[in-house]
Design an enzyme around this catalytic site. Structure first.
Site, PDB file in Angstrom:
ATOM      1  N   CYS A 197       0.818  -1.227   0.000  1.00  0.00           N
ATOM      2  CA  CYS A 197       0.000   0.000   0.000  1.00  0.00           C
ATOM      3  C   CYS A 197       0.844   1.267   0.000  1.00  0.00           C
ATOM      4  O   CYS A 197       0.356   2.335  -0.343  1.00  0.00           O
ATOM      5  CB  CYS A 197      -0.934   0.014   1.201  1.00  0.00           C
ATOM      6  N   ASN A 247     -10.153  -0.216  -0.173  1.00  0.00           N
ATOM      7  CA  ASN A 247      -8.697  -0.053  -0.120  1.00  0.00           C
ATOM      8  C   ASN A 247      -8.108  -0.528  -1.450  1.00  0.00           C
ATOM      9  O   ASN A 247      -8.093  -1.725  -1.747  1.00  0.00           O
ATOM     10  CB  ASN A 247      -8.149  -0.883   1.056  1.00  0.00           C
ATOM     11  N   HIS A 276      -3.691   7.210   2.704  1.00  0.00           N
ATOM     12  CA  HIS A 276      -4.012   5.907   2.127  1.00  0.00           C
ATOM     13  C   HIS A 276      -5.374   5.498   2.682  1.00  0.00           C
ATOM     14  O   HIS A 276      -5.650   5.644   3.877  1.00  0.00           O
ATOM     15  CB  HIS A 276      -2.937   4.892   2.527  1.00  0.00           C
TER      16      HIS A 276
HETATM   17  N1  ACO Z   1     -18.343  -9.343   8.512  1.00  0.00           N
HETATM   18  C1  ACO Z   1     -18.782  -9.651   9.754  1.00  0.00           C
HETATM   19  N2  ACO Z   1     -17.956  -9.965  10.765  1.00  0.00           N
HETATM   20  C2  ACO Z   1     -16.634  -9.970  10.514  1.00  0.00           C
HETATM   21  C3  ACO Z   1     -16.113  -9.665   9.232  1.00  0.00           C
HETATM   22  C4  ACO Z   1     -17.019  -9.346   8.213  1.00  0.00           C
HETATM   23  N3  ACO Z   1     -16.649  -9.018   6.964  1.00  0.00           N
HETATM   24  N4  ACO Z   1     -14.775  -9.753   9.296  1.00  0.00           N
HETATM   25  C5  ACO Z   1     -14.449 -10.097  10.556  1.00  0.00           C
HETATM   26  N5  ACO Z   1     -15.568 -10.236  11.290  1.00  0.00           N
HETATM   27  C6  ACO Z   1     -15.702 -10.592  12.689  1.00  0.00           C
HETATM   28  C7  ACO Z   1     -14.490 -11.326  13.231  1.00  0.00           C
HETATM   29  O1  ACO Z   1     -14.579 -12.713  12.932  1.00  0.00           O
HETATM   30  C8  ACO Z   1     -14.601 -11.049  14.716  1.00  0.00           C
HETATM   31  O2  ACO Z   1     -15.577 -11.925  15.264  1.00  0.00           O
HETATM   32  P1  ACO Z   1     -15.360 -12.577  16.742  1.00  0.00           P
HETATM   33  O3  ACO Z   1     -15.312 -11.395  17.662  1.00  0.00           O
HETATM   34  O4  ACO Z   1     -16.544 -13.442  16.879  1.00  0.00           O
HETATM   35  O5  ACO Z   1     -14.049 -13.310  16.649  1.00  0.00           O
HETATM   36  C9  ACO Z   1     -15.181  -9.634  14.768  1.00  0.00           C
HETATM   37  O6  ACO Z   1     -15.760  -9.392  13.474  1.00  0.00           O
HETATM   38  C10 ACO Z   1     -14.172  -8.561  15.091  1.00  0.00           C
HETATM   39  O7  ACO Z   1     -13.040  -8.752  14.258  1.00  0.00           O
HETATM   40  P2  ACO Z   1     -11.813  -7.769  14.319  1.00  0.00           P
HETATM   41  O8  ACO Z   1     -10.780  -8.232  13.327  1.00  0.00           O
HETATM   42  O9  ACO Z   1     -11.384  -7.561  15.724  1.00  0.00           O
HETATM   43  O10 ACO Z   1     -12.493  -6.413  13.792  1.00  0.00           O
HETATM   44  P3  ACO Z   1     -11.878  -4.973  13.707  1.00  0.00           P
HETATM   45  O11 ACO Z   1     -12.759  -4.023  14.397  1.00  0.00           O
HETATM   46  O12 ACO Z   1     -10.408  -4.939  14.009  1.00  0.00           O
HETATM   47  O13 ACO Z   1     -12.019  -4.644  12.147  1.00  0.00           O
HETATM   48  C11 ACO Z   1     -10.637  -4.535  10.168  1.00  0.00           C
HETATM   49  C12 ACO Z   1     -11.352  -5.438  11.186  1.00  0.00           C
HETATM   50  C13 ACO Z   1     -11.693  -3.750   9.436  1.00  0.00           C
HETATM   51  C14 ACO Z   1      -9.875  -5.417   9.203  1.00  0.00           C
HETATM   52  C15 ACO Z   1      -9.671  -3.563  10.880  1.00  0.00           C
HETATM   53  O14 ACO Z   1      -8.915  -4.250  11.831  1.00  0.00           O
HETATM   54  C16 ACO Z   1      -8.719  -2.847   9.932  1.00  0.00           C
HETATM   55  O15 ACO Z   1      -9.132  -2.020   9.143  1.00  0.00           O
HETATM   56  N6  ACO Z   1      -7.425  -3.106  10.031  1.00  0.00           N
HETATM   57  C17 ACO Z   1      -6.413  -2.388   9.273  1.00  0.00           C
HETATM   58  C18 ACO Z   1      -6.347  -2.777   7.828  1.00  0.00           C
HETATM   59  C19 ACO Z   1      -5.209  -2.014   7.179  1.00  0.00           C
HETATM   60  O16 ACO Z   1      -4.897  -0.902   7.536  1.00  0.00           O
HETATM   61  N7  ACO Z   1      -4.535  -2.579   6.210  1.00  0.00           N
HETATM   62  C20 ACO Z   1      -3.418  -1.793   5.712  1.00  0.00           C
HETATM   63  C21 ACO Z   1      -2.739  -2.195   4.655  1.00  0.00           C
HETATM   64  S1  ACO Z   1      -3.361  -3.390   3.545  1.00  0.00           S
HETATM   65  C22 ACO Z   1      -1.992  -3.743   2.537  1.00  0.00           C
HETATM   66  O17 ACO Z   1      -0.895  -3.299   2.729  1.00  0.00           O
HETATM   67  C23 ACO Z   1      -2.194  -4.660   1.372  1.00  0.00           C
END
Ligand code: ACO
Length: 317
Positions: free
Chosen positions: A114, A274, A244
């Protein structure tokens, strides 16, 4: 010494848009979950003919059209991508062909996930300020949809496809004022995309989202301070933050650290998701064409991604 100045921008988004409701029909997810956790409502997904090189060429053509140069004036082509449709010829060589550039100018791809676009802009700046070249075409192009496991709800809802491009030119005017890049090997395997040729059974994007989220917020706050210090500017000097587009909550946290209202932050994530290395040039082109960003204004771009890689840049537009 000449500066590296934004001369023209362009972008391309695939025709097909996939909404959260479309994903609800196939996955155990909901529009509500995706929107509140990420800020994403829909994303563009490339059709078969819309390859990474195809999108890069379309964005590049528009950037050259918007600039005051001809394609044959370009001295260097850089394409930031982590989803090339060929390793070689590189995406940059495909662009050289599509733009009918007859000179054998250097052209290569930059791989920093990214952060690729910020890395490529920094390389372009070095070539320009050293006096080696006058005009560089910098592109970010990604087919993230081809790198996803569409049954993995924790990743497939997050990404989108597209391309953005910038012509950077040598000028007496003010342009890129400061730039800072970093990388640190991802010991914890927080973010990965293995090569299909060597690891066919897991050749999809994998991410420990929650940990990446926390790291991104901390690191981006630090890198923003660092780049502003480098050019002796204050947070209050920034007119626009062009981050980003990984997650609206990360973007809001960085804006808060900068004391910037969200009205001064360019946000495209809602309808694009993204798009990795394409997200900043897409947001830049969109906001220039909408005439939100005006000549003379101060822009801060920043990114964070797999590697881990991160960086930021201050640009006088
Ligand atoms: N729909 C419904 N539920 C979901 C989904 C979905 N699509 N995806 C995950 N969940 C569930 C999980 O299983 C988990 O359930 P559990 O509590 O029963 O185990 C719950 O939701 C919470 O999951 P978390 O991963 O803790 O959710 P979080 O609030 O952290 O959000 C997210 C996830 C959106 C991915 C976030 O962490 C994020 O944006 N992270 C950063 C991503 C990023 O910046 N990437 C950068 C670079 S990418 C690159 O370089 C290619």
């Amino acid at each position: 010494m000449k500066n590296a100045v934004i001369n023209g921008t362009g972008s391309y988004l695939p025709e097909r848009s996939v909404t959260n409701q479309d994903l609800e029909a196939k996955l155990d997810t909901s529009h509500e979950w995706i929107l509140t956790r990420t800020g994403i409502s829909s994303r563009h997904v490339a059709s078969e003919h819309e390859t990474t090189s195809f999108m890069a060429c379309k964005a590049a053509e528009k950037a050259v059209e918007a600039s005051d140069i001809e394609a044959n004036d370009i001295d260097l082509i850089l394409v930031a991508t982590c989803t090339p449709n060929h390793f070689f010829p590189s995406m940059a060589c495909h662009v050289q062909k599509a733009l009918k550039i007859s000179k054998p100018i250097p052209a290569f791809d930059v791989s920093a996930a990214c952060s690729g676009f910020v890395y490529a802009m920094d390389i372009a700046r070095q070539y320009i300020t050293s006096g080696t070249v006058k005009h560089v075409l910098v592109i970010g192009s990604e087919s993230m949809s081809r790198a996803l496991d569409w049954s993995d709800r924790s990743t497939c809802v997050l990404f989108g496809d597209g391309a953005g491009a910038v012509v950077l030119s040598a000028s007496e005017k003010s342009g890129i004022l400061a730039s800072t890049l970093h990388a640190l090997h991802d010991e914890e395997a927080l973010l990965s995309y293995p090569n299909y040729a060597t690891e066919p059974h897991k050749a999809f994007i994998g991410m420990r989202g929650n940990e990446v989220f926390k790291l991104a917020v901390n690191i981006m706050g630090d890198v923003v301070d660092e780049v502003l210090q480098d050019c002796h500017l204050q947070k209050s000097d920034i007119n626009w933050l062009i981050p980003h587009q990984a997650n609206i909550r990360i973007i809001q946290a960085i804006a808060k650290k900068l004391n910037l209202p969200m009205s001064q932050v360019i946000v495209t994530i809602e309808n694009q998701g993204n798009t990795s290395a394409a997200s900043i040039p897409l947001a830049l082109d969109y906001s220039i064409r909408e005439q939100r960003i005006k000549r003379g204004e101060l822009l801060l771009i920043e990114s964070f991604g797999g590697g881990m890689t991160w960086g930021a840049m201050v640009i006088r537009y």
